[in-house]
Design a protein around this motif. Sequence first.
Motif, PDB file in Angstrom:
ATOM      1  N   GLU A  37       0.851  -1.195   0.000  1.00 47.23           N
ATOM      2  CA  GLU A  37       0.000   0.000   0.000  1.00 47.23           C
ATOM      3  C   GLU A  37       0.883   1.239   0.000  1.00 47.23           C
ATOM      4  O   GLU A  37       2.071   1.160   0.301  1.00 47.23           O
ATOM      5  CB  GLU A  37      -0.921   0.002   1.213  1.00 47.23           C
ATOM      6  CG  GLU A  37      -0.197  -0.046   2.543  1.00 47.23           C
ATOM      7  CD  GLU A  37      -1.145  -0.252   3.714  1.00 47.23           C
ATOM      8  OE1 GLU A  37      -0.979   0.482   4.701  1.00 47.23           O
ATOM      9  OE2 GLU A  37      -2.013  -1.117   3.648  1.00 47.23           O
ATOM     10  N   PRO A  38       0.324   2.393  -0.350  1.00 52.97           N
ATOM     11  CA  PRO A  38       1.127   3.628  -0.337  1.00 52.97           C
ATOM     12  C   PRO A  38       1.622   3.942   1.080  1.00 52.97           C
ATOM     13  O   PRO A  38       0.953   3.631   2.060  1.00 52.97           O
ATOM     14  CB  PRO A  38       0.142   4.703  -0.806  1.00 52.97           C
ATOM     15  CG  PRO A  38      -0.986   3.979  -1.439  1.00 52.97           C
ATOM     16  CD  PRO A  38      -1.048   2.625  -0.792  1.00 52.97           C
ATOM     17  N   PHE A  39       2.793   4.534   1.143  1.00 52.21           N
ATOM     18  CA  PHE A  39       3.333   5.001   2.417  1.00 52.21           C
ATOM     19  C   PHE A  39       2.868   6.439   2.621  1.00 52.21           C
ATOM     20  O   PHE A  39       3.048   7.277   1.739  1.00 52.21           O
ATOM     21  CB  PHE A  39       4.860   4.971   2.433  1.00 52.21           C
ATOM     22  CG  PHE A  39       5.460   3.612   2.189  1.00 52.21           C
ATOM     23  CD1 PHE A  39       4.920   2.469   2.762  1.00 52.21           C
ATOM     24  CD2 PHE A  39       6.575   3.481   1.381  1.00 52.21           C
ATOM     25  CE1 PHE A  39       5.481   1.220   2.538  1.00 52.21           C
ATOM     26  CE2 PHE A  39       7.149   2.244   1.150  1.00 52.21           C
ATOM     27  CZ  PHE A  39       6.600   1.107   1.728  1.00 52.21           C
ATOM     28  N   THR A  40       2.285   6.720   3.769  1.00 49.53           N
ATOM     29  CA  THR A  40       1.875   8.075   4.104  1.00 49.53           C
ATOM     30  C   THR A  40       2.814   8.589   5.191  1.00 49.53           C
ATOM     31  O   THR A  40       2.809   8.085   6.310  1.00 49.53           O
ATOM     32  CB  THR A  40       0.417   8.112   4.602  1.00 49.53           C
ATOM     33  OG1 THR A  40      -0.425   7.598   3.560  1.00 49.53           O
ATOM     34  CG2 THR A  40      -0.005   9.532   4.945  1.00 49.53           C
ATOM     35  N   VAL A  41       3.616   9.573   4.830  1.00 49.36           N
ATOM     36  CA  VAL A  41       4.593  10.164   5.748  1.00 49.36           C
ATOM     37  C   VAL A  41       3.980  11.435   6.325  1.00 49.36           C
ATOM     38  O   VAL A  41       3.542  12.313   5.582  1.00 49.36           O
ATOM     39  CB  VAL A  41       5.924  10.470   5.027  1.00 49.36           C
ATOM     40  CG1 VAL A  41       6.906  11.151   5.962  1.00 49.36           C
ATOM     41  CG2 VAL A  41       6.522   9.177   4.458  1.00 49.36           C
ATOM     42  N   SER A  42       3.944  11.501   7.639  1.00 53.44           N
ATOM     43  CA  SER A  42       3.328  12.643   8.331  1.00 53.44           C
ATOM     44  C   SER A  42       4.362  13.690   8.700  1.00 53.44           C
ATOM     45  O   SER A  42       5.505  13.373   9.024  1.00 53.44           O
ATOM     46  CB  SER A  42       2.641  12.162   9.609  1.00 53.44           C
ATOM     47  OG  SER A  42       1.594  11.285   9.297  1.00 53.44           O
ATOM     48  N   ALA A  43       3.922  14.940   8.679  1.00 55.83           N
ATOM     49  CA  ALA A  43       4.741  16.054   9.171  1.00 55.83           C
ATOM     50  C   ALA A  43       4.518  16.154  10.673  1.00 55.83           C
ATOM     51  O   ALA A  43       3.371  16.196  11.129  1.00 55.83           O
ATOM     52  CB  ALA A  43       4.342  17.354   8.489  1.00 55.83           C
ATOM     53  N   VAL A  44       5.588  16.185  11.432  1.00 53.92           N
ATOM     54  CA  VAL A  44       5.519  16.359  12.878  1.00 53.92           C
ATOM     55  C   VAL A  44       5.677  17.849  13.153  1.00 53.92           C
ATOM     56  O   VAL A  44       6.703  18.445  12.800  1.00 53.92           O
ATOM     57  CB  VAL A  44       6.634  15.552  13.585  1.00 53.92           C
ATOM     58  CG1 VAL A  44       6.609  15.792  15.078  1.00 53.92           C
ATOM     59  CG2 VAL A  44       6.497  14.066  13.260  1.00 53.92           C
ATOM     60  N   THR A  45       4.654  18.443  13.744  1.00 51.05           N
ATOM     61  CA  THR A  45       4.672  19.889  13.966  1.00 51.05           C
ATOM     62  C   THR A  45       5.527  20.259  15.170  1.00 51.05           C
ATOM     63  O   THR A  45       5.806  19.427  16.026  1.00 51.05           O
ATOM     64  CB  THR A  45       3.244  20.420  14.167  1.00 51.05           C
ATOM     65  OG1 THR A  45       2.697  19.825  15.339  1.00 51.05           O
ATOM     66  CG2 THR A  45       2.361  20.102  12.969  1.00 51.05           C
TER      67      THR A  45
END
Length: 145
Positions: free
Chosen positions: A125-133
Amino acid sequence: MLRILAFTTFLATSLTVVHAGEAHKVLLYKNPQCSCCEGYADYLRQNGFEVDVKPTNDLAEISRKAGVPENLQGCHTAFINGYVVDGHVPVNIVEKLITERPDIAGISLPGMPMGSPGMVGDKTEPFTVSAVTKDGKQPTVYATE
């Protein structure tokens, strides 16, 4: 005009040589028993990063202090050019981060997704990389692959 073109070519060549010689330093904290983290460190090395691996039993605390919410923590936490990179983030997304230099604490690919760098298996599945605020606000999607 020819003089400007020659100078531009010289400048571009010089910048390329300087950039090519730079190795981004990475400090990677990992659980002492985790072997996939070593795989990720090797993956970064193969892509030109200089990686120092530090086994620790305080990984969750290191991630928390870096601003990574518990639900976004990966099995290792790396520090690259002033950013936290948690989990098996593909190198092209790490390079995007250090090139664009957004005003965030870092990025995370939580869990241990199959087929991600350092992990076995095929990508399913696609990798979803999150921005850490930096301010504790809700993370957003930084990139998908």
